[in-house]
Write an enzyme that holds these catalytic residues in place. Structure first.
Site, mmCIF file in Angstrom:
data_model
loop_
_atom_site.group_PDB
_atom_site.id
_atom_site.type_symbol
_atom_site.label_atom_id
_atom_site.label_comp_id
_atom_site.label_asym_id
_atom_site.label_seq_id
_atom_site.Cartn_x
_atom_site.Cartn_y
_atom_site.Cartn_z
ATOM 1 N N LYS A 112 0.829 -1.207 0.000
ATOM 2 C CA LYS A 112 0.000 0.000 0.000
ATOM 3 C C LYS A 112 0.863 1.258 0.000
ATOM 4 O O LYS A 112 0.474 2.267 -0.584
ATOM 5 C CB LYS A 112 -0.957 0.017 1.194
ATOM 6 C CG LYS A 112 -2.144 -0.919 0.992
ATOM 7 C CD LYS A 112 -3.304 -0.562 1.902
ATOM 8 C CE LYS A 112 -4.453 -1.546 1.714
ATOM 9 N NZ LYS A 112 -5.483 -1.423 2.756
ATOM 10 N N LYS A 194 -7.007 -13.821 -7.757
ATOM 11 C CA LYS A 194 -8.288 -13.792 -7.055
ATOM 12 C C LYS A 194 -9.185 -12.697 -7.631
ATOM 13 O O LYS A 194 -8.679 -11.649 -8.034
ATOM 14 C CB LYS A 194 -8.031 -13.479 -5.572
ATOM 15 C CG LYS A 194 -8.639 -14.487 -4.613
ATOM 16 C CD LYS A 194 -8.166 -14.253 -3.197
ATOM 17 C CE LYS A 194 -9.147 -13.401 -2.417
ATOM 18 N NZ LYS A 194 -8.819 -13.363 -0.975
ATOM 19 N N LYS A 197 -12.240 -6.467 -6.063
ATOM 20 C CA LYS A 197 -13.001 -5.280 -6.451
ATOM 21 C C LYS A 197 -12.091 -4.114 -6.797
ATOM 22 O O LYS A 197 -12.531 -3.144 -7.380
ATOM 23 C CB LYS A 197 -14.026 -4.904 -5.366
ATOM 24 C CG LYS A 197 -13.457 -4.590 -4.000
ATOM 25 C CD LYS A 197 -14.609 -4.427 -2.997
ATOM 26 C CE LYS A 197 -14.076 -4.306 -1.584
ATOM 27 N NZ LYS A 197 -15.116 -4.417 -0.563
#
Ligand code: TRP
Length: 328
Positions: A112, A194, A197
């Protein structure tokens, strides 16, 4: 005495098929046998910059989705993290029991901070401490999480154990909950990843809010493999993923699904999977629209959830304050 389960879901974004089949569907089942807390983690969300109006909307939307998808506020505690101050209070205290070195090793922090180079804030760094507070605040025994959260749960166990070693048995040490039949739903365009979103390619991911047309279109575009047969195998990750979805949605075994599509082309197969998903989504979308159309009612449910969570958190927070030496 029932065991306690805690899980958190990010406030931003609309849940997608993978979240539902891989997590939220299990949460509902668990509500019957465990004392369950499901939290929309809006405090975590502001570790990256958010638009205030959008965050507020997204938090309500997410809670409404959880209810629409089957979580019953009467059977579990469903709430927004920011409405229960105990999370932030305990998080501060646990900051003082967590080492810089431990947090520096967190892979999610590393990825991040690479993604948000302009805003590597202290909250992003201590994100896993807040997550630890979430879990131990309710004496959770089990935490349903995906693989990407294992490292955070390990840290939670270490920090809780360290606190207990100093002050006695204040916290339960949580374990990961691995669902017995975990459907792992992969990206429609890149079935080695995977379904997520936050993927840049929206065709990878089917959102609960997608209209029937959009759902069908995404499934028609899903990648298949070159063998031309509807069979699950490691060599056919695309077809296997679609079979997994079809099997999870219909409740049929993979073998039964393979038999159903034997001798048929991929076009027919992909449309059938899309249609099954559309029918599964329909009642959820209707329920969600109903909840969002009545915000006062939704906010009443939200307030009740916060009150329940606050009451459940109070004894642990009191024990912690006493233990560390605050005047209580
Ligand atoms: N970090 C988790 C995620 O991104 C969300 C989360 C916050 C969570 N607090 C939690 C998950 C406590 C399990 C338990 O998915």
């Amino acid at each position: 005495m029932k065991q306690t389960i805690f899980s958190g879901i990010q406030a931003t974004g609309i849940p997608q098929l993978g979240n539902f089949l891989g997590a939220i569907k299990h949460w509902e089942r668990l509500s019957a046998d465990y004392n369950c807390f499901y939290c929309v983690v809006d405090l975590h969300s502001i570790t990256v910059r958010q638009d205030p109006a959008k965050l507020r909307q997204a938090s309500r939307e997410m809670l409404a989705w959880l209810i629409a998808l089957g979580l019953d506020p009467a059977k579990c505690t469903l709430y927004l993290q920011s409405q229960v101050p105990a999370h932030a209070e305990l998080s501060w205290i646990l900051n003082c029991f967590t080492y810089m070195g431990e947090l520096s090793r967190m892979t999610q922090f590393k990825s991040k901070s690479a993604k948000h180079e302009e805003n590597i804030n202290v909250g992003l760094f201590s994100y896993p401490v807040l997550q630890t507070a979430d879990i131990v605040l309710f004496q959770a025994n089990l935490v349903p999480i995906g693989d990407d959260q294992r490292q955070h749960l390990e840290l939670a166990r270490d920090v809780a154990g360290r606190f207990n070693a100093v002050y006695g048995d204040v916290f339960a040490i949580p374990d990961a909950y691995v669902p017995p039949v975990g459907a792992r739903i992969m990206s429609l365009q890149a079935p080695d990843k995977k379904m997520s979103k936050s993927d840049e390619n929206v065709n990878n991911c089917v959102f609960l809010s997608d209209s029937p047309d959009v759902v069908i279109k995404k499934f028609k575009r899903a990648v298949t493999d070159s063998l031309g047969v509807v069979k699950a195998s490691p060599g056919q990750p695309g077809v296997t993923n679609l079979l997994t979805i079809y099997s999870s949605v219909t409740g049929k075994t993979i073998a039964a699904c393979e038999a159903e599509f034997e001798g048929m082309g991929y076009g027919h197969f992909k449309t059938a999977v899309g249609e099954a998903v559309v029918s599964m989504f329909r009642p959820y979308q209707e329920k969600h629209a109903q909840l969002m159309a009545d915000v006062p009612y939704l906010d009443k449910i939200i307030a009740e959830g916060a009150a329940k969570a606050a009451a459940a958190a109070a004894p642990t927070l009191a024990k912690v304050k006493e233990a560390v030496g605050f005047v209580v």
